[in-house]
Design a protein around this motif. Structure first.
Motif, short mmCIF file in Angstrom:
data_model
loop_
_atom_site.label_atom_id
_atom_site.label_comp_id
_atom_site.label_asym_id
_atom_site.label_seq_id
_atom_site.Cartn_x
_atom_site.Cartn_y
_atom_site.Cartn_z
N GLU A 1 -26.19 16.78 19.54
CA GLU A 1 -26.17 17.08 20.98
C GLU A 1 -26.75 18.47 21.27
O GLU A 1 -26.74 18.91 22.40
CB GLU A 1 -24.72 17.01 21.51
N THR A 2 -27.22 19.16 20.24
CA THR A 2 -27.72 20.53 20.42
C THR A 2 -29.16 20.63 19.93
O THR A 2 -29.64 19.73 19.24
CB THR A 2 -26.88 21.55 19.61
N PRO A 3 -29.86 21.74 20.24
CA PRO A 3 -31.24 21.91 19.74
C PRO A 3 -31.29 22.37 18.28
O PRO A 3 -32.37 22.63 17.75
CB PRO A 3 -31.81 23.02 20.63
N VAL A 4 -30.15 22.50 17.64
CA VAL A 4 -30.08 23.04 16.28
C VAL A 4 -29.69 21.93 15.30
O VAL A 4 -28.84 21.10 15.61
CB VAL A 4 -29.06 24.21 16.24
N ASP A 5 -30.32 21.91 14.15
CA ASP A 5 -29.94 20.94 13.11
C ASP A 5 -28.66 21.43 12.45
O ASP A 5 -28.63 22.54 11.90
CB ASP A 5 -31.04 20.84 12.03
N VAL A 6 -27.63 20.61 12.50
CA VAL A 6 -26.34 21.02 11.93
C VAL A 6 -26.07 20.17 10.68
O VAL A 6 -25.95 18.95 10.76
CB VAL A 6 -25.19 20.84 12.94
N TYR A 7 -26.03 20.83 9.54
CA TYR A 7 -25.80 20.14 8.27
C TYR A 7 -24.39 20.44 7.78
O TYR A 7 -24.06 21.60 7.51
CB TYR A 7 -26.81 20.62 7.23
N PRO A 8 -23.56 19.41 7.63
CA PRO A 8 -22.21 19.67 7.14
C PRO A 8 -22.17 19.91 5.64
O PRO A 8 -22.88 19.26 4.87
CB PRO A 8 -21.44 18.39 7.47
N ILE A 9 -21.36 20.89 5.25
CA ILE A 9 -21.00 21.07 3.86
C ILE A 9 -19.60 20.46 3.74
O ILE A 9 -18.73 20.76 4.57
CB ILE A 9 -20.99 22.57 3.48
N ALA A 10 -19.40 19.60 2.77
CA ALA A 10 -18.10 18.92 2.65
C ALA A 10 -17.24 19.61 1.59
O ALA A 10 -17.73 20.41 0.77
CB ALA A 10 -18.31 17.46 2.27
N CYS A 11 -15.96 19.31 1.62
CA CYS A 11 -15.02 19.91 0.66
C CYS A 11 -15.30 19.44 -0.76
O CYS A 11 -15.75 18.31 -0.98
CB CYS A 11 -13.60 19.50 1.00
N VAL A 12 -15.01 20.28 -1.70
CA VAL A 12 -14.99 19.88 -3.10
C VAL A 12 -13.71 19.07 -3.37
O VAL A 12 -13.74 18.04 -4.02
CB VAL A 12 -15.02 21.12 -4.03
N SER A 13 -12.60 19.58 -2.81
CA SER A 13 -11.31 18.95 -3.14
C SER A 13 -10.66 18.35 -1.89
O SER A 13 -10.91 18.79 -0.76
CB SER A 13 -10.37 19.96 -3.79
N ARG A 14 -9.86 17.34 -2.12
CA ARG A 14 -9.07 16.71 -1.06
C ARG A 14 -8.19 17.74 -0.38
O ARG A 14 -7.53 18.53 -1.07
CB ARG A 14 -8.14 15.66 -1.70
N ASP A 15 -8.19 17.76 0.92
CA ASP A 15 -7.39 18.72 1.72
C ASP A 15 -7.78 20.18 1.44
O ASP A 15 -7.05 21.09 1.82
CB ASP A 15 -5.88 18.56 1.47
N ARG A 16 -8.89 20.38 0.76
CA ARG A 16 -9.27 21.75 0.33
C ARG A 16 -8.15 22.39 -0.46
O ARG A 16 -7.97 23.60 -0.47
CB ARG A 16 -9.58 22.64 1.56
N ALA A 17 -7.38 21.54 -1.16
CA ALA A 17 -6.17 22.04 -1.82
C ALA A 17 -6.44 22.43 -3.27
O ALA A 17 -5.56 23.00 -3.93
CB ALA A 17 -5.07 20.99 -1.75
N GLY A 18 -7.64 22.12 -3.76
CA GLY A 18 -7.99 22.55 -5.11
C GLY A 18 -7.32 21.76 -6.22
O GLY A 18 -7.28 22.21 -7.37
N LYS A 19 -6.77 20.57 -5.88
CA LYS A 19 -6.05 19.78 -6.89
C LYS A 19 -6.87 18.61 -7.41
O LYS A 19 -7.01 18.43 -8.62
CB LYS A 19 -4.73 19.26 -6.29
#
Ligand SMILES: [Zn+2]
Length: 432
Positions: free
Chosen positions: A120-138
């Motif tokens: 919806e914007t003039p900018v390309d938005v690229y998501p970076i996803a989490c390495v771990s579930r809940d970002r909990a590092g487990k």
């Protein structure tokens, strides 16, 4: 700032700067249906809108590979829409946003939500996803599924991937998926409640310090794991001389390691915190470091050890930052001031040429993230930035387009200005 849909236009009189080859040439650009139709001299306007780019440079659109847009979950700080306005003002046509949102970007539906909002914007938005579930590092997130949804890299940024075994498995998948793991390099046990860089200034101020060692130990570990697995690791926001040396050695040994530096880490030192009496707009993670580290950032950029320049744009509301130094959250805005700082700290003092500086915010981030380069070639979608590297100006509050205000650079001199971007059929012009 003026943003309008303008499918057909002619950009006249600009100098095209090819960030790949380093070549510069004078040419007009005709854009038809949002695509580059023709390059040439003295192109007729054919009744289309004309943008006068005399005395200005034009390159492929800039990319910031490390921003925090806070949506979903913390929209009072920033939304994807307001973040993209800040990006456009700063000359960026693309950003990669970090997954420490609420919920975190650890499932495919959140990845797809961000992609959809970005469209919806003039900018390309690229998501970076989490390495771990809940970002909990487990346990690992479903990395292949996240990539299929549009994720360009994996990170638990805000926190490190602390568990070495988890990092090993993440890099094994990263190798198969050909997408990097971007680690927030911090050995947590070496940073106990630190508020700023551990050194002479923190001692004088009586603040708990964050030693450079905390960053360096984690980088050393990750370079070894990258060597072992063959998986690509990207060092987020590098900030110390020893860290640069580790990456330099890793690269020399052929290990798949890349690095980025934030504009504030080559612009400011930790002594600013003393000079400006605990200004919370000088509190970020990694912290501002001493002059010797700042010099090492410039050396690393110059010799190619540091691939990319980013901002770590980290908006926080005024009520969150207007507290005592030790209670304030880490992070500052970056998108609106990045180019002015690059000009002031790197181009004017001849650390980098204009084309080398531009390569650090165009070619390098896209190569690391495997995003096709939007070269200024007929047939390609028009994705470009119109700028100069000389205009001296003072950054003022009115230049902030982010929803937040947390920047130490209000009142600071900037060198070089982004005048406009064109992307996705939109011409966004900076009129201030
Ligand atoms: Zn981080």
């Amino acid at each position: 700032m003026d943003s309008k849909r303008e499918q057909n236009l002619v950009i006249k009189g600009g100098t095209l700067l090819d960030a790949l080859s380093g070549e510069q040439s004078r040419a007009d650009i005709r854009i038809r249906d949002g695509k580059i139709a023709e390059l040439g001299s003295n192109l007729p306007d054919d009744g289309d809108f004309v943008y006068d780019a005399s005395d200005r440079l034009i390159s492929m659109g800039w990319m910031d590979m490390h921003v925090h847009f806070r949506e979903p979950g913390h929209e009072h700080k920033e939304t994807i829409n307001t973040g993209c306005k800040a990006a456009a003002f700063g000359g960026f046509t693309a950003v990669a946003c970090m997954p420490n949102t609420d919920p975190p970007v650890h499932t495919r539906d959140v990845v797809e939500f961000i992609v959809k909002r970005g469209r919806e914007t003039p900018v390309d938005v690229y998501p970076i996803a989490c390495v771990s579930r809940d970002r909990a590092g487990k346990s690992l997130a479903e990395m292949a599924d996240l990539k299929a949804g549009g994720a360009v890299a994996f990170s638990d940024d805000g926190s490190p991937v602390y568990d070495g075994g988890l990092m090993r498995h993440a890099l094994e998948y990263a190798s198969m998926l050909e997408r990097p793991v971007i680690n927030h390099m911090e050995e947590l046990s070496l940073n106990v409640g630190g508020q700023m860089h551990e050194g002479a200034v923190s001692t004088r101020l009586g603040l708990a310090g964050i030693p450079g060692l905390a960053e360096e130990v984690m980088i050393a570990r990750d370079i070894l794991i990258a060597e072992f697995t063959g998986g690509p690791v990207h060092v987020a926001h590098i900030s110390t001389a020893r860290a640069v040396e580790l990456v330099r050695n890793g690269k020399a040994r052929g290990i798949p390691v890349t690095a980025e530096v934030c504009a504030h880490h080559f612009s400011l030192t930790d002594s600013e915190i003393e000079r400006h009496a605990f200004d919370t707009h000088l509190k970020m993670h990694p912290p501002l470091r001493p002059a010797s580290d700042v010099e090492a950032m410039k050396e690393g950029l110059k010799d190619g050890t540091i691939d990319a320049i980013c901002t770590d744009h980290a908006p926080h509301a005024s009520f969150e930052k207007e507290v005592e130094f030790i209670a304030a959250p880490f992070g500052i805005l970056g998108l609106e001031t990045a180019w002015g700082l690059i000009g002031r700290e790197l181009i004017r003092p001849r650390v980098l040429s204009v084309v080398n500086a531009v390569a650090k915010i165009t070619v390098a981030p896209r190569k690391i993230l495997h995003i096709p380069l939007p070269e200024l070639t007929p047939g390609n979608a028009a994705n470009l930035t119109i700028f100069d590297a000389e205009t001296t100006w003072i950054f003022e509050e009115r230049h902030i387009h982010s929803k937040s205000r947390n920047t130490p650079f209000v009142g600071a001199e900037m060198v070089g200005k982004a005048h406009a971007i064109y992307n996705r059929g939109y011409l966004v012009q900076n009129l201030v």
